[in-house]
Design an enzyme around this catalytic site. Structure first.
Site, mmCIF file in Angstrom:
data_model
loop_
_atom_site.group_PDB
_atom_site.id
_atom_site.type_symbol
_atom_site.label_atom_id
_atom_site.label_comp_id
_atom_site.label_asym_id
_atom_site.label_seq_id
_atom_site.Cartn_x
_atom_site.Cartn_y
_atom_site.Cartn_z
ATOM 1 N N SER A 48 4.565 -12.122 -10.546
ATOM 2 C CA SER A 48 3.158 -12.103 -10.134
ATOM 3 C C SER A 48 2.316 -13.004 -11.022
ATOM 4 O O SER A 48 1.199 -13.383 -10.666
ATOM 5 C CB SER A 48 2.613 -10.674 -10.171
ATOM 6 O OG SER A 48 2.933 -10.046 -11.414
ATOM 7 N N GLU A 118 15.008 -8.305 -7.183
ATOM 8 C CA GLU A 118 14.518 -7.745 -5.920
ATOM 9 C C GLU A 118 15.620 -7.687 -4.872
ATOM 10 O O GLU A 118 16.484 -8.556 -4.808
ATOM 11 C CB GLU A 118 13.362 -8.594 -5.366
ATOM 12 C CG GLU A 118 12.078 -8.484 -6.145
ATOM 13 C CD GLU A 118 10.921 -9.178 -5.439
ATOM 14 O OE1 GLU A 118 11.072 -9.570 -4.262
ATOM 15 O OE2 GLU A 118 9.858 -9.332 -6.071
ATOM 16 N N GLU A 186 8.169 -0.120 -4.293
ATOM 17 C CA GLU A 186 6.815 -0.633 -4.084
ATOM 18 C C GLU A 186 6.342 -0.371 -2.666
ATOM 19 O O GLU A 186 7.067 -0.618 -1.693
ATOM 20 C CB GLU A 186 6.767 -2.139 -4.372
ATOM 21 C CG GLU A 186 5.376 -2.746 -4.185
ATOM 22 C CD GLU A 186 5.272 -4.178 -4.683
ATOM 23 O OE1 GLU A 186 4.193 -4.780 -4.493
ATOM 24 O OE2 GLU A 186 6.243 -4.696 -5.266
#
Length: 294
Positions: A48, A118, A186
């Site tokens: 991010s 991920e 998430e």
């Protein structure tokens, strides 16, 4: 507030005693020091940073070398929390060997304690197992996975239908079985995450996923530094961005008005020193001396 170095065993102890794990992102020395001084358990050098620090349009735009620069800076500011580094898009996709090589760079060059990967498709699970087999701890990440958000229909909540909720659960169990020591879930409904947590053996770090075993937020979001509308799961604990703008505006105003710098912001010189410089700059030889010096 600092204490003993946080280890994988310490995180397991926190989860076993139902003590919530605190995780926050950091992207440079300053934000690393904030996390250290605040006494968090884990620091995530997140991709991010592509958006909140580097001004890129999405997380897939950041390169491995850029992530390493951020991670090295964070490491210089952090001693106690366990540091986890995101494996950026493009740095693991080709092969297990590439994934291991990338992870080794984060450990050797940036001092990472663990990496985060991920996804939970067969290729992702193969990468995860290979990294763990190389001796590097891994945090999984399921639910909304920003690096592949397009395939998930965009940056939106996951697990809102029965089939999708089962997919998230299956992914969480898969990364656990592949060797992850924790998993980030998430943007998944809290009730779904509660059911998954009860059956998992590893801690769940939530972001937009209810209480979980711990929480992670982007530091710039919780501090109110990032501009624009925050995701629904973000709570802003300060308005640091507004305060920064107001401070720079006040500085600019005082400079333009001649109020800054004031006498207390200047270094004093004796009357003799000032007189000597005055005589020099007024003297006829100063131009020649200046030219000769160059």
């Amino acid at each position: 507030m600092t204490g003993p170095k946080v280890t994988l065993r310490r995180l397991r102890e926190l989860a076993d005693t139902e003590t919530p794990i605190v995780m926050v992102t950091a992207y440079d020395f300053v934000s690393g020091r904030v996390a250290e001084r605040a006494g968090v358990d884990m620091v995530l050098v997140g991709d991010s940073g592509a958006q909140v620090v580097l001004g890129l349009p999405d997380t897939t735009s950041v390169t491995l070398d850029e992530m390493l620069v951020l991670a090295k800076a964070v490491r210089r500011g952090v001693q106690t929390p366990l540091i986890v580094c995101d494996l950026p898009f493009g740095s693991t996709e080709r092969s297990d060997e590439q994934a291991v090589a990338t992870s080794v760079r984060f450990v050797q060059e940036a001092g990472a304690d663990a990496v985060k990967l991920e996804g939970a498709n067969p290729a992702r699970l193969s990468r995860l197992r290979a990294i763990v087999d190389a001796g590097i701890p891994v945090v999984g990440h399921v639910g909304l996975t920003p690096q592949t958000a397009t395939a998930l229909g965009g940056l939106r909540a996951q697990g809102r239908t029965a089939d999708d909720a089962i997919r998230v659960a299956r992914d969480a169990f898969a990364v656990q079985d592949a060797g992850a020591f924790a998993v980030v879930i998430e943007a998944v409904p809290a009730d779904v995450v509660d059911e998954i947590r009860r059956a998992l053996r590893i801690p769940v770090i939530g972001i937009g996923a209810g209480s979980a075993d711990g929480q992670v937020l982007v530091q710039h979001d919780l501090l109110g530094i990032t501009e624009g509308r925050a995701p629904v799961f973000v709570k802003r604990y300060a308005a640091v961005g507004d305060a920064m703008v107001e401070a720079v505006e006040a500085y600019a105003s005082e400079v333009r008005e001649g109020a800054f710098p004031a006498a207390e912001h200047a270094y004093p010189a004796s009357v003799e020193v000032a007189a000597a410089v005055r005589a020099f700059v007024a003297g006829p030889g100063r131009v020649g001396e200046h030219d000769a010096g160059h």
